[in-house]
Design an enzyme around this catalytic site. Structure first.
Site: not given
Length: 338
Positions: A12-13, A15, A195, A252, A258
């Protein structure tokens, strides 16, 4: 299992996957990332940057990338799963036979799966055919842009097998990233999933023009919801007072970095779910889906989670955020800890 992990794959690339790859690279590990798009893999491999997800961040020379998952996972001593929670099952099913049998599996995903209501370590365990307690879960205040910039940050590595958590801890600790270990996988995963939902609510409140008292109320009562659900599932109450609980929740819910908070803010300003998604580059915040799965999990256990319920109704039943807020305030009065 190796105590000293040197070769790490990040599948997975996005962020956070890219930021964690940088953390590992800066800790001296040899990192191979897998990117779905060859253009992203080429950017990372040839220019040591991921301009699509973390523009302006230079990746270490020991971080490379490919769009071939078989190449990415070859000889890996640890495999980091860095895809969204609701797509983890489909992705991991296609990768299952590529995973080196002795590799430590590490999960960056934060959510509860729709339909099955399983936590991410449980999904991984089911697909790979291992005990979910063998999966190392990374959680805590993980705002990718700040970590990628080298700002001081701490996180939690949760695993029932403490030795696995320690091995990953050694692999990713560096001058700006301080990982702690924890054996309470249930509490850590619930904190990371819940959250996102509470951050939607604080974003909506901001979009409605409400202030600090409202934010503090939502964060605190959101923490109470998380703790109630955790208690029902056997989590350690102390987990919710730590980095995986209040730490991740505060970051968050309060940061403009966020995605969940900013997504909620757009909804609070009157945008539709589709408009907010378009503004986010076509991406849906994790909390939008998790509010439904966490609500269903809570209902199945008889746990009261009114903020989570309100977020589900706003996101999926067309309830106006103002109406949802009024209904929360109009609930029957009770003792704070009941």
């Amino acid at each position: 299992m190796r105590a000293d992990v040197q070769r790490v794959t990040v599948l997975g690339a996005g962020s956070w996957g890219t930021a964690f790859a940088k953390v590992l690279g800066d800790a001296g590990r040899d990192v191979t990332m897998w990117a779905r798009r060859e253009a992203v893999a080429e950017d990372i491999r040839d220019r040591h940057t991921n301009s699509a997800y973390l523009p302006g961040v230079t990746l270490p020379e020991n971080v490379t990338a490919t769009s071939d998952p078989a190449e990415a996972t070859k000889n890996a001593e640890a495999v980091v799963l860095a895809v969204p929670s609701q797509s983890l099952r489909a992705n991991l099913t296609s990768w299952r036979d590529l995973l080196p049998p002795e590799a430590i599996l590490v999960s960056l995903a934060k959510g509860v799966e729709l339909g099955t209501l399983k936590r991410m370590s449980e999904v991984i365990g089911e697909i790979v055919g291992i005990d979910g307690g063998e999966v190392v879960v990374v959680t805590g205040p993980n705002l990718a842009k700040e970590i990628a910039a080298g700002q001081p940050s701490a996180s939690v590595l949760a695993c029932a097998d403490h030795e696995r958590a320690v091995a990953v801890q050694r692999a990713c600790a560096n001058s700006y990233f301080r990982p702690y270990t924890n054996t309470d996988v249930v509490g850590c995963e619930l904190g990371g999933a819940c959250k996102n939902v509470i951050a939607l609510s604080t974003g909506m409140a901001a979009g409605l023009g409400l202030g600090t008292n409202t934010m503090a109320t939502l964060i605190t009562r959101g923490l109470a919801e998380m703790a109630r659900l955790g208690a029902k599932l056997g989590a350690d109450p102390l987990t919710f007072a730590g980095l995986a609980g209040v730490g991740d929740l505060v970051a968050t819910c309060s940061s403009p970095l966020s995605r969940n908070r900013t997504f909620g803010e757009r909804l609070g300003r009157g945008e539709t779910l589709e408009q907010a998604q378009a503004a986010a580059g076509g991406q849906v915040a994790e909390g939008v889906m998790s509010c439904s799965s966490i609500r269903a999990l809570a209902q199945s256990l008889g746990v009261d989670m009114p903020i989570t319920d309100a977020m589900h109704r706003v996101c999926h039943e067309g309830v106006d955020p103002r109406q949802a807020g009024a209904e929360l305030l109009g609930r029957s009065r009770k003792h704070e800890w009941s």
